[in-house]
Enzyme design. Structure first.
Site, PDB file in Angstrom:
ATOM      1  N   SER A 159      -0.515  -6.566  -4.981  1.00  0.00           N
ATOM      2  CA  SER A 159      -0.489  -5.875  -3.796  1.00  0.00           C
ATOM      3  C   SER A 159      -2.099  -5.523  -4.391  1.00  0.00           C
ATOM      4  CB  SER A 159      -0.896  -3.875  -5.112  1.00  0.00           C
ATOM      5  OG  SER A 159      -1.420  -4.545  -6.203  1.00  0.00           O
ATOM      6  N   ASP A 160      -1.925  -4.769  -2.546  1.00  0.00           N
ATOM      7  CA  ASP A 160      -3.783  -4.246  -2.169  1.00  0.00           C
ATOM      8  C   ASP A 160      -4.553  -3.822  -3.844  1.00  0.00           C
ATOM      9  OD1 ASP A 160      -6.104  -3.911  -1.303  1.00  0.00           O
ATOM     10  OD2 ASP A 160      -4.562  -2.967   0.419  1.00  0.00           O
ATOM     11  N   TRP A 161      -5.292  -3.216  -3.509  1.00  0.00           N
ATOM     12  CA  TRP A 161      -6.445  -2.180  -4.352  1.00  0.00           C
ATOM     13  C   TRP A 161      -5.525  -0.944  -4.552  1.00  0.00           C
ATOM     14  CZ3 TRP A 161      -6.562  -7.638  -4.142  1.00  0.00           C
ATOM     15  CH2 TRP A 161      -7.256  -8.493  -4.871  1.00  0.00           C
ATOM     16  N   GLY A 162      -5.115  -0.753  -5.615  1.00  0.00           N
ATOM     17  CA  GLY A 162      -4.443   0.477  -5.392  1.00  0.00           C
ATOM     18  C   GLY A 162      -2.603   0.837  -4.905  1.00  0.00           C
ATOM     19  N   ALA A 163      -2.423  -0.035  -4.243  1.00  0.00           N
ATOM     20  CA  ALA A 163      -1.589   0.222  -3.722  1.00  0.00           C
ATOM     21  C   ALA A 163       0.175   0.680  -4.622  1.00  0.00           C
ATOM     22  CB  ALA A 163      -0.885  -0.697  -2.709  1.00  0.00           C
TER      23      ALA A 163
END
Ligand code: BGC
Length: 763
Positions: A231-235
């Protein structure tokens, strides 16, 4: 470790251990399982350098990252049109990663530059999917050749920063396939990135991080992606849905919350444990691929990479204007370098890609090192938008004394960054005013630009030369001096159109969007696909770039006059250096569907091949392009596949989308039959355009509707005027075939029509 051993390991893991493996240990590491000898690995940003933070690393970069080398950002490297160069840069990045024990470099970022406003445009390659795909594929190959992974990002449709963590990118199927997917698709098929990073946004309402169509159906089943998706960071929104959809790794750590949700879902029978196992398998495969090929003894020669960064930057610079051959500058004369960016260049963007450079070289420093007669005046401050009178006066005085004045201008950091979008396309007023004042003081004024995306140039008519340096990395000053003084002949070409003004951009009305999201209503008409079709004037067209020499294109030859869509076609062309200096041409090939009745709405032409060619004065070279079905196809939503319509296609070659002196035509015959369905509501012209249907019903329809098609000599003049031949023909063409029943007043039996329709649909 082979897949059998990995599966064995997974079989020994508890459900908690498996769920745990599916999220990061912290900001940058995967989790270890020590009792089974599973090590942790580190990932780092990227993409144009290493942003390796210390063990307590924080996402926002408040903690320093290690000293590293900042190469030019993708906005610049795309302008090189030189995939071999990107591969070389990738190899250097891969070596640095090996040295620093980084398993994956988080990039390249291949989102399409849909609007000049996107805050992250500097990190993205182009408005064109083909160019983006070729450049990203080369970079990935280079990095991965050193047994280090990449993470192509942000999958998908992440072309804005505004509301980036919640916004939905609402886009039609064809546009997704033709514009926003191809770079990912090409990279996956040709370079197998070890990982893919999903984007923050939703795609047509569903978060990318839990989108099975994106992460499984398309990415894996269609394109054959073999690595893991992070995931993108915090997605991550719904982690359990993410596992089921194919999101293997959540980054960064979730504090165990989502791991527990995975365990609970499996225990409650809501998530198949096999899905968890599969995510583990994909992650471990990459973890061990790196660990087993780790070479921490790899040297990281930063000095050499600094010079490589300069070499790359010089290849990327685009000469936009050069009246009276003002450039290259003479090394003997006094030159004024004006503007803060001459001393402290802007060469990278803000956010996760920000590199802590071990050295930076600005143009003033580079010029002085070479003993050039350069005087410097600051001209403006990046911290203020207004132009202090004393700074302008100092700059004007320096300009008056010098043979040539070079203004180093562009966008300050605050204008262009990850996390938010620009609200306009202008440069700071202080800089625009400075350029005007300097140009008034010295007619020989050059502007060098530092920006990740187009800017308006209200002063363009007043300066003699413009060099677009994009964000050229830490050695940009070295490269600028080489190009300005002619040691390197500029060969960059624009990887995007520069519109006259923001309002001209096709996404202007919809970009950013409402709270829920943004509608990609301009569809496939992104960038030049729009300006070209609309025949609109732009400031500088896609693909454009000058050189200190001149090139001539001739002798375009195709390998065949007609082909089937399953065949390949080669196009050869000769390019000659007709000037007095060695230089590099960027030969560009565009293809376009030139006709016809049934065609889908298409751009006039699309880039389908390019080659950078180095030529000595007077030298000619032949360049060959190979074209295949995809070069001519569009995404057909009836068959959900690529489709080439039978007909004539133009192949054009030149040095920008607006300058294509060579043209040839090839006839292509489709081998795919589109599904056809005719019923009583089908119209006459569609039936007649279909050879099989026409053979069955054509004659009958002509007779039935003869009333429309034949001008009757016995009609009065008034009647003939009322319904012209053209109108009669159109009326017949648009007539539903049920009209034969009603107009026939019962003379045509319905069964007969239905029988013919049945035959047509079976034909
Ligand atoms: C960015 C990614 C980056 C990640 C890790 C995110 O905010 O969108 O591109 O790789 O942070 O820093």
């Amino acid at each position: 470790m082979d897949i059998k051993d990995i599966r064995n390991l997974i079989a020994q893991m508890t459900l908690e251990e498996k769920a745990g493996l599916l999220s990061g240990q912290d900001f940058w590491h995967t989790k270890p399982v020590e009792r089974l000898g599973i090590p942790r690995t580190m990932v780092s940003d990227g993409p144009h350098g290493l942003r390796k933070q210390d063990e307590e690393g924080d996402h926002l970069g408040i903690n320093d990252s290690i000293k590293a080398v900042c190469f030019p950002a993708a906005s610049a490297t795309a302008a090189s049109f030189d995939p071999e160069l990107l591969e070389k840069m990738g190899e250097a990045l891969g070596e640095a990663c090996q040295h620093e024990k980084l398993s994956v470099l988080l990039g390249p970022a291949v989102n399409i530059k849909r609007s000049p406003l996107c805050g992250r445009n500097f990190e993205y390659f182009s408005e064109d999917p083909y160019l983006t795909g070729v450049m990203a594929t080369a970079l990935i190959k280079g990095i991965q050749s050193k047994n280090v992974g990449t993470s192509i990002k942000h999958f998908a449709l992440n072309s804005q920063e505004h509301r980036r963590m919640s916004s939905s990118s609402d886009c039609d199927e064809r546009t997704i396939r033709e514009i926003y997917f191809p770079a990912f698709e090409m990279a996956v098929k040709e370079a197998q990135p070890w990982t893919v990073m999903c984007s923050y946004n939703r795609v047509n309402g569903v978060y990318a991080s839990e989108n099975p169509w994106l992460l499984t159906d398309v990415l894996r089943k269609e394109w054959g992606f073999e690595g893991y998706v992070m995931s993108d960071w915090g997605a991550v929104s719904n982690r359990v849905a993410g596992v089921a959809a194919g999101l293997d790794l959540e980054m960064p750590a979730s504090g165990g919350i989502n791991d527990r949700k995975i365990v609970e879902a499996v225990r409650a029978g809501k998530l198949d444990e096999k899905a968890v196992d599969l995510c583990c398998e994909r992650i471990l495969n990459i973890v061990f691929r790196f660990v087993e090929n780790a070479k921490p003894e790899t040297p990281w020669d930063m000095e050499a990479q600094h010079l490589l960064a300069a070499e790359v930057a010089a290849e990327c610079m685009v000469l936009l204007k050069n009246e009276d051959d003002l450039l290259p500058l003479s090394k003997e004369e006094e030159i004024a370098f004006i503007g803060e960016f001459a001393e402290k260049p802007r060469f990278q963007g803000g956010g996760s890609s920000h590199i802590n450079c071990f050295r930076t070289t600005g143009a003033v420093e580079a010029a002085k090192e070479q003993g050039l007669k350069v005087v410097y005046a600051q001209g403006y401050s990046v911290k203020a938008d207004d132009a202090p009178a004393d700074m302008i006066a100092e700059a004007v005085a320096a300009a008056k004394k010098a043979k040539v004045a070079v203004v180093f201008a562009g966008l300050p950091d605050s204008y262009e960054s990850e996390g938010y979008d620009r609200s306009h396309m202008r440069m700071p007023e202080s800089q625009n005013r400075l350029i005007e004042a300097v140009a008034e003081a010295n007619p020989n004024t050059v502007v060098v630009l530092h920006n990740g995306s187009p800017v308006e140039m209200p002063w363009i008519g007043k300066v003699k030369a413009v060099l677009e340096a994009y964000l050229g990395g830490q050695a940009v000053g070295l490269a600028q001096v080489k190009v300005l003084f002619g040691d390197v002949n500029p060969s960059g070409h624009l990887p995007e159109s520069f519109p006259m003004k923001l309002e001209d951009n096709p996404s202007y009305l919809f970009y950013g969007g409402e709270p829920r999201g943004t509608e990609y209503r301009e569809g496939i008409f992104v960038g030049y696909r729009y300006y070209d079709k609309k025949k609109m004037d732009v400031l500088f067209p896609f693909g454009y770039g000058l050189s200190y020499t001149t090139f001539e294109y001739s002798n375009l030859k195709l390998s065949a006059e007609s082909i089937k869509d399953t065949d390949t076609l080669t196009a050869t062309v000769t390019v000659k250096n007709t000037g007095k200096r060695a230089g590099k041409a960027v030969v560009q090939l565009y293809a376009g569907d030139t006709e016809g009745y049934m065609n889908a709405v298409r751009p006039v032409r699309e880039l389908k091949g390019f080659r950078k060619v180095e030529l000595q004065p007077g030298e000619s070279k032949e360049v060959t392009f190979t074209l295949c079905k995809r070069s001519f196809a569009y995404w057909n939503t009836q068959i959900h596949d690529w489709y080439v319509e039978t007909g004539d296609f133009a192949i054009e070659v030149g040095d920008s989308v607006a300058n294509l002196p060579l043209r040839a035509t090839v006839k292509i015959e489709s081998t795919t039959e589109l599904p056809r369905h005719f019923d009583l509501d089908s119209i006459v012209m569609d039936v007649m355009a279909d050879p099989k249907a026409n053979a069955i019903m054509g004659e009958f329809l002509k007779k039935a509707f003869a009333i429309f098609s034949i001008a009757d000599e016995n009609q009065t003049e008034a009647a003939q005027e009322a319904i012209s031949d053209d109108m009669g023909e159109a009326m017949m063409g648009y007539m539903p075939i049920r009209g034969t029943l009603s107009f026939g007043g019962g003379a045509v039996p319905e069964e007969m029509m239905l029988d013919m329709l049945k035959k047509m649909n079976e034909a």
